[in-house]
Design a protein around this motif. Structure first.
Motif, PDB file in Angstrom:
ATOM      1  N   LEU A 362     115.150 -53.358 101.732  1.00  0.00           N
ATOM      2  CA  LEU A 362     114.414 -53.984 100.641  1.00  0.00           C
ATOM      3  C   LEU A 362     113.960 -55.385 101.036  1.00  0.00           C
ATOM      4  N   ALA A 363     114.842 -56.140 101.673  1.00  0.00           N
ATOM      5  CA  ALA A 363     114.498 -57.501 102.096  1.00  0.00           C
ATOM      6  C   ALA A 363     113.297 -57.500 103.035  1.00  0.00           C
ATOM      7  N   LEU A 364     113.287 -56.589 103.988  1.00  0.00           N
ATOM      8  CA  LEU A 364     112.163 -56.509 104.919  1.00  0.00           C
ATOM      9  C   LEU A 364     110.858 -56.197 104.197  1.00  0.00           C
ATOM     10  N   SER A 365     110.926 -55.368 103.157  1.00  0.00           N
ATOM     11  CA  SER A 365     109.714 -55.000 102.424  1.00  0.00           C
ATOM     12  C   SER A 365     109.154 -56.154 101.594  1.00  0.00           C
ATOM     13  N   LEU A 366     110.000 -57.148 101.301  1.00  0.00           N
ATOM     14  CA  LEU A 366     109.560 -58.276 100.477  1.00  0.00           C
ATOM     15  C   LEU A 366     108.950 -59.407 101.294  1.00  0.00           C
ATOM     16  N   VAL A 367     109.215 -59.451 102.581  1.00  0.00           N
ATOM     17  CA  VAL A 367     108.656 -60.508 103.431  1.00  0.00           C
ATOM     18  C   VAL A 367     107.123 -60.429 103.406  1.00  0.00           C
ATOM     19  N   GLY A 368     106.504 -61.587 103.242  1.00  0.00           N
ATOM     20  CA  GLY A 368     105.044 -61.664 103.166  1.00  0.00           C
ATOM     21  C   GLY A 368     104.519 -61.704 101.747  1.00  0.00           C
ATOM     22  N   HIS A 369     105.373 -61.438 100.759  1.00  0.00           N
ATOM     23  CA  HIS A 369     104.938 -61.467  99.365  1.00  0.00           C
ATOM     24  C   HIS A 369     105.119 -62.871  98.762  1.00  0.00           C
ATOM     25  N   ARG A 370     104.463 -63.090  97.640  1.00  0.00           N
ATOM     26  CA  ARG A 370     104.502 -64.389  96.988  1.00  0.00           C
ATOM     27  C   ARG A 370     105.878 -64.666  96.378  1.00  0.00           C
ATOM     28  N   TYR A 371     106.346 -65.887  96.588  1.00  0.00           N
ATOM     29  CA  TYR A 371     107.611 -66.322  95.996  1.00  0.00           C
ATOM     30  C   TYR A 371     107.522 -66.248  94.472  1.00  0.00           C
ATOM     31  N   GLU A 372     108.570 -65.833  93.844  1.00  0.00           N
ATOM     32  CA  GLU A 372     108.762 -65.692  92.402  1.00  0.00           C
ATOM     33  C   GLU A 372     108.010 -64.531  91.803  1.00  0.00           C
ATOM     34  N   SER A 373     106.678 -64.486  91.923  1.00  0.00           N
ATOM     35  CA  SER A 373     105.946 -63.391  91.286  1.00  0.00           C
ATOM     36  C   SER A 373     106.174 -62.069  92.011  1.00  0.00           C
ATOM     37  N   LEU A 374     106.414 -62.138  93.344  1.00  0.00           N
ATOM     38  CA  LEU A 374     106.559 -60.925  94.158  1.00  0.00           C
ATOM     39  C   LEU A 374     105.449 -59.929  93.820  1.00  0.00           C
ATOM     40  N   GLU A 375     104.250 -60.444  93.733  1.00  0.00           N
ATOM     41  CA  GLU A 375     103.102 -59.657  93.280  1.00  0.00           C
ATOM     42  C   GLU A 375     102.899 -58.421  94.159  1.00  0.00           C
ATOM     43  N   GLY A 376     102.721 -57.291  93.519  1.00  0.00           N
ATOM     44  CA  GLY A 376     102.467 -56.044  94.217  1.00  0.00           C
ATOM     45  C   GLY A 376     103.700 -55.331  94.720  1.00  0.00           C
ATOM     46  N   VAL A 377     104.883 -55.878  94.410  1.00  0.00           N
ATOM     47  CA  VAL A 377     106.128 -55.282  94.900  1.00  0.00           C
ATOM     48  C   VAL A 377     106.615 -54.216  93.931  1.00  0.00           C
ATOM     49  N   GLU A 378     107.092 -53.099  94.459  1.00  0.00           N
ATOM     50  CA  GLU A 378     107.734 -52.061  93.671  1.00  0.00           C
ATOM     51  C   GLU A 378     109.106 -51.779  94.279  1.00  0.00           C
TER      52      GLU A 378
END
Length: 405
Positions: A362-378
């Motif tokens: 899960l951590a690897l999948s979140l790298v590159g996303h916006r801090y706090e909003s985690l926009e586009g993350v599922e």
């Protein structure tokens, strides 16, 4: 040099600005200083005697939109004549304004501001974080770069407060903040310098809500370490808290009149340099650069993406165990993230390892996303974690992160 559009060269006709030209104020404006006294009241630099200033202009904004006012302020800095002293005065509806090189999550709590409907705005100048509302008047003093000193704007404002508003305790400290003599800070000064021009920018708390100010400038990130510029935290007060006995409360109009009269006294010189006062209404402004500036100030890339690199440690209790997250972000994008799971009591090593492996993925999948909003993350990951149980746990972690970031 870009010329000022005719649409904004309308003489001031608003209620408070028109009061600048009543009989009392006219007497103030006509009592100009001698040439020697006037030069002494201006910034003292090696260029003071050699620069011949043109007639000053005061712009008073009728807009309470912080993005418009900050964009227009920057436009004035870049497009008014190099030798012209300019004063810009405005009020904003409630908002939090951070400096160019600050971290919004270290200075405040952005998701709290969104919940209560208070915009977060990043200005183009440096300095610390301030709270604006309709009890707070903002001003900019724009001068030739060679006349720039860090003390001049604060001295001019404190003098106007002492001599024109009657608050004798008002002075300037070693940090060039305007203060009341009991040590409580009254406003913050920030600065911006370009090739030929520089400005002093300040905020004056006249009757602001100090309780709202305190709640709005509270951060929920005690473990965050950042390369950004941190605000100098100090007590604040309002002008109306220090009124002389029997004096009526000071209002925005009266503060504008005092500052404008003092600015006129220092920079106008009779008929040849008579100060003009101009009303600014956003409806009239057609200059494309102003509106492009508004769009830039509102963009995520400026509001959050300008944030210098930072790290944070987050800790929480989730349904499947105690979890901590160590992260690093640059330009408000996650560049590294690791989770550590504390096993549940009596849980087998195998189950704990399985959960930890899931968190690593899960951590690897979140790298590159916006801090706090985690926009586009599922919550869903690759086929190994397609089970509904892991999907739910992923969504739980992401919801927790969005809440505590």
């Amino acid at each position: 040099m870009t010329m000022i559009p005719l649409a904004i060269l309308r003489p001031c006709s608003s209620r408070f600005a028109a009061s600048l030209f009543n009989q009392s104020t006219t007497r103030q404006f006509s009592s100009t200083l001698s040439r020697k006294e006037q030069k002494a009241a201006q910034p003292q630099t090696p260029a003071t005697d050699s620069i011949e200033l043109s007639a000053p202009v005061a712009y008073i904004s009728e807009s309470h939109d912080p993005w418009f006012n900050l964009s227009y302020e920057d436009w004035l800095l870049r497009n008014t004549p190099h030798e012209q002293p300019v004063l810009f005065l405005y009020r904003n509806f409630p908002c939090v304004v951070i400096g160019r090189n600050q971290n919004p999550w270290k200075e405040t709590t952005p998701h709290h501001l969104r919940e209560v409907g208070i915009p977060l705005v990043r200005r183009r100048s440096g300095g610390g974080t301030v709270f604006h509302d309709m009890g707070n008047t903002n001003f900019s003093i724009i001068l030739p770069r060679l006349l720039f000193t860090r003390s001049h704007g604060a001295e001019l404002v404190s003098r106007a407060i002492r001599e024109r508003l009657g608050i004798k305790q008002c002075t300037v400290n070693e940090r060039n903040d305007v203060i009341i003599k009991d040590g409580e800070n009254e406003l913050k000064m920030t600065y911006k310098i370009i090739q030929h021009r520089a400005y002093h920018h300040g905020t004056m708390l006249i009757s602001s809500s100090l309780s709202e100010l305190g709640k709005s400038l509270r951060s929920n990130s005690p473990n965050m370490q950042t390369k950004s510029i941190l605000s100098h935290r100090s007590p604040v007060t309002t002008l109306n808290h220090y009124l002389p006995s029997g004096r009526n409360p000071i209002h925005h109009d009266e503060f504008i009149q005092a500052i404008t009269a003092e600015f006129n006294k220092v920079y106008a010189n009779g008929v040849n340099k008579k100060m003009e006062t101009r009303e600014v209404n956003s409806i009239w402004i057609k200059e494309p650069k102003v509106w492009k500036g508004v769009e830039e100030l509102k963009s995520w890339e400026w509001q959050f993406g300008q944030t210098p690199e930072f790290t944070n440690l987050l800790e929480g209790q989730l349904s499947f165990g105690s979890i901590s997250a160590n992260l690093t972000a640059r330009h408000a994008l996650l560049i590294s993230l690791t989770f550590h799971l504390e096993p549940l009591h009596n849980e087998s090593t195998e189950k704990t390892m399985e959960k930890q492996n899931f968190l690593d993925s899960l951590a690897l999948s979140l790298v590159g996303h916006r801090y706090e909003s985690l926009e586009g993350v599922e919550g869903a990951l690759d086929h190994q974690w397609e089970d509904e149980k892991w999907r739910e746990r992923g969504n739980e972690v992401i919801s927790w992160l969005r809440k505590v970031m």
